[in-house]
Design a protein around this motif. Structure first.
Motif, PDB file in Angstrom:
ATOM      1  N   GLU A 130       0.797  -1.362  -0.053  1.00 15.89           N
ATOM      2  CA  GLU A 130       0.204   0.011   0.140  1.00 15.89           C
ATOM      3  C   GLU A 130       0.818   1.243  -0.039  1.00 15.89           C
ATOM      4  N   ALA A 131       2.309   1.068   0.508  1.00 13.41           N
ATOM      5  CA  ALA A 131       2.927   2.386   0.620  1.00 13.41           C
ATOM      6  C   ALA A 131       3.470   2.727  -1.029  1.00 13.41           C
ATOM      7  N   ILE A 132       3.501   1.905  -1.931  1.00 13.99           N
ATOM      8  CA  ILE A 132       4.173   2.042  -2.991  1.00 13.99           C
ATOM      9  C   ILE A 132       3.624   3.012  -3.843  1.00 13.99           C
ATOM     10  N   PRO A 133       2.009   2.947  -3.872  1.00 19.43           N
ATOM     11  CA  PRO A 133       1.220   4.098  -4.631  1.00 19.43           C
ATOM     12  C   PRO A 133       1.513   5.381  -3.948  1.00 19.43           C
ATOM     13  N   ILE A 134       1.623   5.610  -2.542  1.00 17.01           N
ATOM     14  CA  ILE A 134       1.791   6.808  -1.781  1.00 17.01           C
ATOM     15  C   ILE A 134       3.156   7.241  -2.282  1.00 17.01           C
ATOM     16  N   ALA A 135       4.222   6.437  -2.440  1.00 18.85           N
ATOM     17  CA  ALA A 135       5.515   7.031  -2.765  1.00 18.85           C
ATOM     18  C   ALA A 135       5.409   7.083  -4.050  1.00 18.85           C
ATOM     19  N   LYS A 136       4.840   6.379  -5.166  1.00 20.84           N
ATOM     20  CA  LYS A 136       4.867   7.065  -6.377  1.00 20.84           C
ATOM     21  C   LYS A 136       4.175   8.248  -6.814  1.00 20.84           C
ATOM     22  N   ALA A 137       3.282   8.610  -5.721  1.00 20.69           N
ATOM     23  CA  ALA A 137       2.883  10.170  -5.936  1.00 20.69           C
ATOM     24  C   ALA A 137       3.749  11.214  -5.674  1.00 20.69           C
ATOM     25  N   ARG A 138       4.952  10.759  -5.008  1.00 23.29           N
ATOM     26  CA  ARG A 138       6.101  11.804  -4.914  1.00 23.29           C
ATOM     27  C   ARG A 138       7.204  11.620  -5.672  1.00 23.29           C
ATOM     28  N   GLY A 139       7.518  10.691  -6.479  1.00 23.63           N
ATOM     29  CA  GLY A 139       8.425  10.512  -7.404  1.00 23.63           C
ATOM     30  C   GLY A 139       8.684   9.073  -7.882  1.00 23.63           C
ATOM     31  N   SER A 157      12.946  12.263  -6.450  1.00 22.05           N
ATOM     32  CA  SER A 157      12.287  13.413  -7.151  1.00 22.05           C
ATOM     33  C   SER A 157      13.166  14.473  -7.383  1.00 22.05           C
ATOM     34  N   LYS A 158      12.706  15.666  -7.629  1.00 21.47           N
ATOM     35  CA  LYS A 158      13.573  16.731  -7.775  1.00 21.47           C
ATOM     36  C   LYS A 158      14.415  17.019  -6.363  1.00 21.47           C
ATOM     37  N   ILE A 159      13.737  17.471  -5.298  1.00 24.39           N
ATOM     38  CA  ILE A 159      13.928  17.814  -4.144  1.00 24.39           C
ATOM     39  C   ILE A 159      12.737  17.452  -3.188  1.00 24.39           C
ATOM     40  N   PRO A 160      13.036  16.908  -2.084  1.00 26.42           N
ATOM     41  CA  PRO A 160      14.176  16.032  -1.599  1.00 26.42           C
ATOM     42  C   PRO A 160      14.068  14.310  -2.222  1.00 26.42           C
ATOM     43  N   VAL A 161      15.218  13.829  -2.147  1.00 27.94           N
ATOM     44  CA  VAL A 161      15.243  12.320  -2.226  1.00 27.94           C
ATOM     45  C   VAL A 161      14.830  11.979  -0.899  1.00 27.94           C
ATOM     46  N   THR A 162      13.902  10.870  -0.814  1.00 27.03           N
ATOM     47  CA  THR A 162      13.341  10.464   0.529  1.00 27.03           C
ATOM     48  C   THR A 162      13.772   8.992   0.883  1.00 27.03           C
ATOM     49  N   ARG A 183      21.936  13.412   5.917  1.00 24.75           N
ATOM     50  CA  ARG A 183      20.993  14.215   5.121  1.00 24.75           C
ATOM     51  C   ARG A 183      21.073  15.686   5.201  1.00 24.75           C
ATOM     52  N   ASP A 184      20.419  16.390   4.300  1.00 22.30           N
ATOM     53  CA  ASP A 184      20.338  17.787   4.215  1.00 22.30           C
ATOM     54  C   ASP A 184      19.180  18.199   3.492  1.00 22.30           C
ATOM     55  N   LYS A 185      19.021  19.410   3.041  1.00 23.45           N
ATOM     56  CA  LYS A 185      17.805  19.747   2.523  1.00 23.45           C
ATOM     57  C   LYS A 185      17.240  19.062   1.469  1.00 23.45           C
ATOM     58  N   ALA A 186      18.152  18.193   0.584  1.00 27.81           N
ATOM     59  CA  ALA A 186      17.847  17.587  -0.450  1.00 27.81           C
ATOM     60  C   ALA A 186      17.571  16.018  -0.153  1.00 27.81           C
ATOM     61  N   ILE A 187      18.090  15.622   1.000  1.00 26.32           N
ATOM     62  CA  ILE A 187      17.875  14.191   1.442  1.00 26.32           C
ATOM     63  C   ILE A 187      17.065  14.193   2.679  1.00 26.32           C
ATOM     64  N   THR A 188      15.863  13.356   2.713  1.00 30.05           N
ATOM     65  CA  THR A 188      15.196  13.147   3.933  1.00 30.05           C
ATOM     66  C   THR A 188      15.086  11.832   4.357  1.00 30.05           C
ATOM     67  N   ALA A 189      14.771  11.309   5.672  1.00 32.56           N
ATOM     68  CA  ALA A 189      14.294   9.975   6.152  1.00 32.56           C
ATOM     69  C   ALA A 189      13.086  10.229   6.661  1.00 32.56           C
ATOM     70  N   GLU A 190      12.145   9.076   6.440  1.00 28.53           N
ATOM     71  CA  GLU A 190      10.457   9.118   7.059  1.00 28.53           C
ATOM     72  C   GLU A 190      10.501   7.805   7.573  1.00 28.53           C
ATOM     73  N   LEU A 191       9.502   7.738   8.573  1.00 34.28           N
ATOM     74  CA  LEU A 191       9.177   6.526   9.208  1.00 34.28           C
ATOM     75  C   LEU A 191       7.548   6.475   8.750  1.00 34.28           C
ATOM     76  N   TRP A 192       7.123   5.702   7.996  1.00 30.51           N
ATOM     77  CA  TRP A 192       5.696   5.683   7.502  1.00 30.51           C
ATOM     78  C   TRP A 192       5.097   4.318   8.386  1.00 30.51           C
ATOM     79  N   LEU A 193       3.812   4.634   9.059  1.00 25.92           N
ATOM     80  CA  LEU A 193       3.201   3.481   9.735  1.00 25.92           C
ATOM     81  C   LEU A 193       1.986   3.484   9.425  1.00 25.92           C
ATOM     82  N   ARG A 194       1.412   2.138   9.260  1.00 25.10           N
ATOM     83  CA  ARG A 194       0.305   1.533   9.078  1.00 25.10           C
ATOM     84  C   ARG A 194      -0.272   0.606   9.880  1.00 25.10           C
ATOM     85  N   SER A 195      -1.779   0.965  10.366  1.00 29.56           N
ATOM     86  CA  SER A 195      -2.299   0.161  11.190  1.00 29.56           C
ATOM     87  C   SER A 195      -3.105  -1.221  10.481  1.00 29.56           C
TER      88      SER A 195
END
Length: 123
Positions: free
Chosen positions: A13-22, A41-46, A79-91
């Motif tokens: 389910e995360a893949i379509p969410i991610a594809k919407a961003r790049g 994506s252009k900025i940032p890479v996540t 990381r910097d402004k061009a690279i981010t890290a995220e935690l995605w949680l699903r119930s």
């Protein structure tokens, strides 16, 4: 929180969410894995880690405790402004929460990566 197997349903389910961003690159499973999805994506890479959260409505402090190992691993990523890290949680019911992981805080974000106005921040 135990590592356990990859959350295949959440990841699917995360893949379509991610594809919407790049452009999405999935990471192979393995003990050295620190993220599941790279979003180019252009900025940032996540770099995102997708996890199952039995207590999705918990406070950010409780989620930080429950996922401290995964958060620590995400903090390894340079990381910097061009690279981010995220935690995605699903119930188990399909509810999602997203968090930007910084060197010393967690910020609740929406699925597009923007801070949630009423979101929680742990700093």
């Amino acid at each position: 929180m135990s590592r356990g197997p990859r959350p295949h349903r959440a990841l699917a389910e995360a893949i379509p969410i991610a594809k919407a961003r790049g452009i999405v690159q999935l990471v192979m499973s393995g003990p050295e894995r620190i993220f599941d999805i790279a979003i180019i994506s252009k900025i940032p890479v996540t770099f995102s880690r997708v996890m199952f959260a039995p207590e999705i409505l918990a406070t950010i402090q409780q989620l930080a405790e429950d996922f401290k190992e995964e958060i620590a691993q995400l903090r390894i990523i340079a990381r910097d402004k061009a690279i981010t890290a995220e935690l995605w949680l699903r119930s188990k019911h399909g509810t999602w929460r997203f968090f930007l992981v910084t060197p010393n805080s967690l910020v609740e974000i929406d699925r597009e990566g923007k801070p949630v106005v009423s979101g929680q921040t742990l700093g």
